[in-house]
Design a protein around this motif. Structure first.
Motif, PDB file in Angstrom:
ATOM      1  N   ASP A   1       0.841  -1.212   0.000  1.00 20.20           N
ATOM      2  CA  ASP A   1       0.000   0.000   0.000  1.00 20.20           C
ATOM      3  C   ASP A   1       0.870   1.255   0.000  1.00 20.20           C
ATOM      4  OD1 ASP A   1      -2.272  -1.563   0.065  1.00 20.20           O
ATOM      5  OD2 ASP A   1      -2.621  -1.315   2.229  1.00 20.20           O
ATOM      6  N   ALA A   2       1.907   1.260   0.851  1.00 13.06           N
ATOM      7  CA  ALA A   2       2.797   2.428   0.927  1.00 13.06           C
ATOM      8  C   ALA A   2       3.538   2.624  -0.384  1.00 13.06           C
ATOM      9  CB  ALA A   2       3.782   2.255   2.082  1.00 13.06           C
ATOM     10  N   ALA A   3       3.991   1.520  -0.992  1.00 15.83           N
ATOM     11  CA  ALA A   3       4.699   1.612  -2.269  1.00 15.83           C
ATOM     12  C   ALA A   3       3.770   2.124  -3.365  1.00 15.83           C
ATOM     13  CB  ALA A   3       5.260   0.240  -2.652  1.00 15.83           C
ATOM     14  N   TYR A   4       2.537   1.650  -3.374  1.00 14.76           N
ATOM     15  CA  TYR A   4       1.572   2.072  -4.383  1.00 14.76           C
ATOM     16  C   TYR A   4       1.324   3.581  -4.309  1.00 14.76           C
ATOM     17  CZ  TYR A   4      -2.895   2.894  -6.666  1.00 14.76           C
ATOM     18  OH  TYR A   4      -3.891   3.418  -7.452  1.00 14.76           O
ATOM     19  N   GLU A   5       1.110   4.083  -3.102  1.00 17.06           N
ATOM     20  CA  GLU A   5       0.861   5.518  -2.938  1.00 17.06           C
ATOM     21  C   GLU A   5       2.049   6.335  -3.443  1.00 17.06           C
ATOM     22  OE1 GLU A   5      -0.211   6.450   1.045  1.00 17.06           O
ATOM     23  OE2 GLU A   5      -1.884   5.028   1.109  1.00 17.06           O
ATOM     24  N   TYR A   6       3.258   5.866  -3.144  1.00 17.24           N
ATOM     25  CA  TYR A   6       4.452   6.592  -3.569  1.00 17.24           C
ATOM     26  C   TYR A   6       4.618   6.554  -5.084  1.00 17.24           C
ATOM     27  CZ  TYR A   6       9.228   8.307  -3.627  1.00 17.24           C
ATOM     28  OH  TYR A   6      10.344   9.055  -3.877  1.00 17.24           O
ATOM     29  N   LEU A   7       4.398   5.394  -5.673  1.00 17.55           N
ATOM     30  CA  LEU A   7       4.549   5.245  -7.120  1.00 17.55           C
ATOM     31  C   LEU A   7       3.494   6.044  -7.877  1.00 17.55           C
ATOM     32  CD1 LEU A   7       5.339   1.424  -7.203  1.00 17.55           C
ATOM     33  CD2 LEU A   7       6.922   3.262  -7.840  1.00 17.55           C
ATOM     34  N   GLU A   8       2.309   6.142  -7.303  1.00 19.32           N
ATOM     35  CA  GLU A   8       1.254   6.944  -7.918  1.00 19.32           C
ATOM     36  C   GLU A   8       1.613   8.424  -7.927  1.00 19.32           C
ATOM     37  OE1 GLU A   8      -2.581   6.510  -8.986  1.00 19.32           O
ATOM     38  OE2 GLU A   8      -1.027   5.316  -9.972  1.00 19.32           O
ATOM     39  N   LYS A   9       2.204   8.884  -6.851  1.00 17.62           N
ATOM     40  CA  LYS A   9       2.568  10.300  -6.741  1.00 17.62           C
ATOM     41  C   LYS A   9       3.825  10.633  -7.535  1.00 17.62           C
ATOM     42  CE  LYS A   9       0.597  10.855  -2.105  1.00 17.62           C
ATOM     43  NZ  LYS A   9       0.932  11.055  -0.666  1.00 17.62           N
ATOM     44  N   ASN A  10       4.636   9.620  -7.837  1.00 16.24           N
ATOM     45  CA  ASN A  10       5.911   9.834  -8.518  1.00 16.24           C
ATOM     46  C   ASN A  10       6.002   8.926  -9.743  1.00 16.24           C
ATOM     47  OD1 ASN A  10       7.459  11.599  -6.392  1.00 16.24           O
ATOM     48  ND2 ASN A  10       6.526   9.945  -5.232  1.00 16.24           N
ATOM     49  N   PRO A  11       5.380   9.327 -10.846  1.00 13.68           N
ATOM     50  CA  PRO A  11       5.297   8.458 -12.032  1.00 13.68           C
ATOM     51  C   PRO A  11       6.642   8.158 -12.675  1.00 13.68           C
ATOM     52  CG  PRO A  11       4.481  10.674 -12.512  1.00 13.68           C
ATOM     53  CD  PRO A  11       4.649  10.597 -11.029  1.00 13.68           C
ATOM     54  N   GLY A  12       7.695   8.890 -12.321  1.00 16.12           N
ATOM     55  CA  GLY A  12       9.008   8.596 -12.879  1.00 16.12           C
ATOM     56  C   GLY A  12       9.789   7.569 -12.077  1.00 16.12           C
ATOM     57  N   ALA A  13       9.254   7.134 -10.942  1.00 18.52           N
ATOM     58  CA  ALA A  13       9.975   6.200 -10.073  1.00 18.52           C
ATOM     59  C   ALA A  13       9.856   4.768 -10.589  1.00 18.52           C
ATOM     60  CB  ALA A  13       9.430   6.287  -8.652  1.00 18.52           C
ATOM     61  N   ILE A  14      10.936   4.030 -10.441  1.00 15.83           N
ATOM     62  CA  ILE A  14      10.983   2.616 -10.789  1.00 15.83           C
ATOM     63  C   ILE A  14      10.996   1.800  -9.501  1.00 15.83           C
ATOM     64  CG2 ILE A  14      12.340   0.788 -11.900  1.00 15.83           C
ATOM     65  CD1 ILE A  14      11.084   2.749 -13.854  1.00 15.83           C
ATOM     66  N   CYS A  15      10.254   0.694  -9.516  1.00 18.23           N
ATOM     67  CA  CYS A  15      10.113  -0.124  -8.307  1.00 18.23           C
ATOM     68  C   CYS A  15      10.885  -1.432  -8.444  1.00 18.23           C
ATOM     69  CB  CYS A  15       8.633  -0.412  -8.065  1.00 18.23           C
ATOM     70  SG  CYS A  15       8.310  -1.547  -6.694  1.00 18.23           S
ATOM     71  N   ILE A  16      11.629  -1.784  -7.416  1.00 23.16           N
ATOM     72  CA  ILE A  16      12.217  -3.117  -7.321  1.00 23.16           C
ATOM     73  C   ILE A  16      11.465  -3.871  -6.229  1.00 23.16           C
ATOM     74  CG2 ILE A  16      14.264  -4.490  -6.781  1.00 23.16           C
ATOM     75  CD1 ILE A  16      15.964  -2.214  -7.848  1.00 23.16           C
ATOM     76  N   ALA A  17      10.737  -4.914  -6.622  1.00 22.23           N
ATOM     77  CA  ALA A  17      10.018  -5.767  -5.673  1.00 22.23           C
ATOM     78  C   ALA A  17      10.975  -6.862  -5.228  1.00 22.23           C
ATOM     79  CB  ALA A  17       8.781  -6.366  -6.333  1.00 22.23           C
ATOM     80  N   SER A  18      11.288  -6.890  -3.946  1.00 17.07           N
ATOM     81  CA  SER A  18      12.357  -7.761  -3.460  1.00 17.07           C
ATOM     82  C   SER A  18      11.829  -8.802  -2.478  1.00 17.07           C
ATOM     83  CB  SER A  18      13.439  -6.917  -2.778  1.00 17.07           C
ATOM     84  OG  SER A  18      14.461  -7.735  -2.270  1.00 17.07           O
ATOM     85  N   GLY A  19      12.208 -10.053  -2.706  1.00 16.85           N
ATOM     86  CA  GLY A  19      11.845 -11.121  -1.771  1.00 16.85           C
ATOM     87  C   GLY A  19      11.732 -12.460  -2.463  1.00 16.85           C
ATOM     88  N   GLY A  20      12.383 -13.472  -1.914  1.00 17.51           N
ATOM     89  CA  GLY A  20      12.360 -14.809  -2.492  1.00 17.51           C
ATOM     90  C   GLY A  20      11.126 -15.590  -2.085  1.00 17.51           C
ATOM     91  N   GLN A  21      11.149 -16.887  -2.341  1.00 17.95           N
ATOM     92  CA  GLN A  21      10.013 -17.763  -2.078  1.00 17.95           C
ATOM     93  C   GLN A  21      10.346 -18.725  -0.958  1.00 17.95           C
ATOM     94  OE1 GLN A  21       8.527 -19.769  -5.562  1.00 17.95           O
ATOM     95  NE2 GLN A  21       7.107 -21.049  -4.418  1.00 17.95           N
ATOM     96  N   GLY A  22       9.535 -18.681   0.103  1.00 17.81           N
ATOM     97  CA  GLY A  22       9.723 -19.599   1.213  1.00 17.81           C
ATOM     98  C   GLY A  22       9.110 -20.959   0.925  1.00 17.81           C
ATOM     99  N   GLY A  23       9.406 -21.931   1.790  1.00 16.68           N
ATOM    100  CA  GLY A  23       8.918 -23.283   1.579  1.00 16.68           C
ATOM    101  C   GLY A  23       7.412 -23.413   1.613  1.00 16.68           C
ATOM    102  N   ASP A  24       6.734 -22.524   2.356  1.00 12.40           N
ATOM    103  CA  ASP A  24       5.278 -22.589   2.461  1.00 12.40           C
ATOM    104  C   ASP A  24       4.588 -21.535   1.603  1.00 12.40           C
ATOM    105  OD1 ASP A  24       6.201 -20.455   3.897  1.00 12.40           O
ATOM    106  OD2 ASP A  24       4.830 -20.721   5.592  1.00 12.40           O
ATOM    107  N   GLU A  25       5.326 -20.920   0.673  1.00 12.40           N
ATOM    108  CA  GLU A  25       4.767 -19.885  -0.191  1.00 12.40           C
ATOM    109  C   GLU A  25       4.639 -20.412  -1.618  1.00 12.40           C
ATOM    110  OE1 GLU A  25       6.612 -15.995   2.151  1.00 12.40           O
ATOM    111  OE2 GLU A  25       7.744 -16.883   0.502  1.00 12.40           O
ATOM    112  N   LEU A  26       3.492 -20.146  -2.244  1.00 15.47           N
ATOM    113  CA  LEU A  26       3.258 -20.634  -3.601  1.00 15.47           C
ATOM    114  C   LEU A  26       3.975 -19.795  -4.645  1.00 15.47           C
ATOM    115  CD1 LEU A  26      -0.567 -21.489  -3.427  1.00 15.47           C
ATOM    116  CD2 LEU A  26       1.390 -23.027  -3.147  1.00 15.47           C
ATOM    117  N   ILE A  27       4.229 -18.541  -4.327  1.00 16.52           N
ATOM    118  CA  ILE A  27       4.960 -17.648  -5.223  1.00 16.52           C
ATOM    119  C   ILE A  27       5.974 -16.872  -4.401  1.00 16.52           C
ATOM    120  CG2 ILE A  27       3.057 -17.409  -6.883  1.00 16.52           C
ATOM    121  CD1 ILE A  27       2.393 -14.709  -5.605  1.00 16.52           C
ATOM    122  N   SER A  28       6.915 -16.237  -5.071  1.00 18.71           N
ATOM    123  CA  SER A  28       7.901 -15.428  -4.350  1.00 18.71           C
ATOM    124  C   SER A  28       7.247 -14.166  -3.809  1.00 18.71           C
ATOM    125  CB  SER A  28       9.066 -15.055  -5.268  1.00 18.71           C
ATOM    126  OG  SER A  28       8.636 -14.130  -6.258  1.00 18.71           O
TER     127      SER A  28
END
Length: 258
Positions: free
Chosen positions: A130-157
């Motif tokens: 939610d916080a990232a979305y608000e920031y990206l909406e206000k700053n259309p020139g910003a690029i986002c890096i979504a960071s985080g791997g996949q745990g053993g009990d997670e279906l996706i990263s």
């Protein structure tokens, strides 16, 4: 004399306060959250509740035995040092959480991952998204890096989960780079910096994570020479004490061993 004969009114009041504190740290357990934060919180509150309620019976034992008195004095001294350290760390945590970017347009936004349940973000990760979305909406020139791997009990990263939700909410996938190999905050930062280099993203970065987590993230960024500012996601009140105390340990570990 019975066990409760020497309980005083101030002792009862303090005991009740610490019992309530114990329950605050216990509450997250029922949602499956068990970590050093609520473990330490419950242990400390239980100990202080016991001392408060039974001080009238403990004091004669402590004062009449030299060895017990020395041990108690050492414990009290260590406790005082820990309280001071916790207070200093808390002030630094608050300051780090408030280190907002002056001008986000063109900045690189690094969203630090958090646990995913199946393919759905947990409450903590949802707050970060939610916080990232608000920031990206206000700053259309910003690029986002979504960071985080996949745990053993997670279906996706965690990275894919972050990207999916942002895209669903209208952020262009062209603005989102996935870093889906990391398993810790240190790796979040280090691998995201590699993505920045690969994609020609120079300069500093905006770190999006929960408020309590910003200080440690900043310490890691400083270790790798990355200048950062913070966009902090809030934390549910019933979870904040647990994660705040856990972060004390994380910050100390990062300071000495990071």
């Amino acid at each position: 004399m019975g066990m409760f004969d020497k309980i005083s009114v101030p002792g009862v009041i303090l005991g009740i306060v610490f019992i309530l504190g114990f329950l605050v740290f216990l509450a997250p357990v029922f949602t499956g959250i068990i970590n050093i934060g609520n473990g330490a919180g419950m242990a400390i509150c239980a100990f202080l509740a016991f001392v408060s309620l039974f001080w009238g019976r403990l004091y004669p034992v402590i004062s009449s035995n030299r060895t017990v008195r020395i041990v108690f004095s050492v414990i009290a001294g260590l406790a005082a040092v820990c309280v001071i350290a916790a207070a200093v760390i808390s002030v630094l945590m608050i300051r780090a959480a408030e280190s907002v970017p002056a001008d986000g347009n063109g900045n690189t936004v690094i969203v630090l991952g958090c646990r995913v349940r199946g393919d759905v973000p947990t409450l903590m990760l949802r707050r970060r998204i939610d916080a990232a979305y608000e920031y990206l909406e206000k700053n259309p020139g910003a690029i986002c890096i979504a960071s985080g791997g996949q745990g053993g009990d997670e279906l996706i990263s965690e990275a894919e989960c972050i990207k999916n939700v942002l895209v669903e909410r209208g952020i262009s996938p062209d603005r989102i780079i996935m870093e889906d190999k990391s398993t810790s905050t240190d790796e979040n930062i280090r691998f995201s910096m590699e993505k920045m280099e690969e994609n020609g993203l120079s300069g500093g970065a905006v770190i999006v994570t929960n408020d309590y987590h910003q200080l440690r993230a900043k310490m890691i960024c400083r270790k790798y020479g990355l200048e950062t500012s913070a966009v902090s996601a809030g934390t549910s009140l019933y979870l904040l004490p647990t994660y705040w105390v856990r972060e004390w340990f994380g910050v100390v570990y990062q300071f000495f061993f990071g």
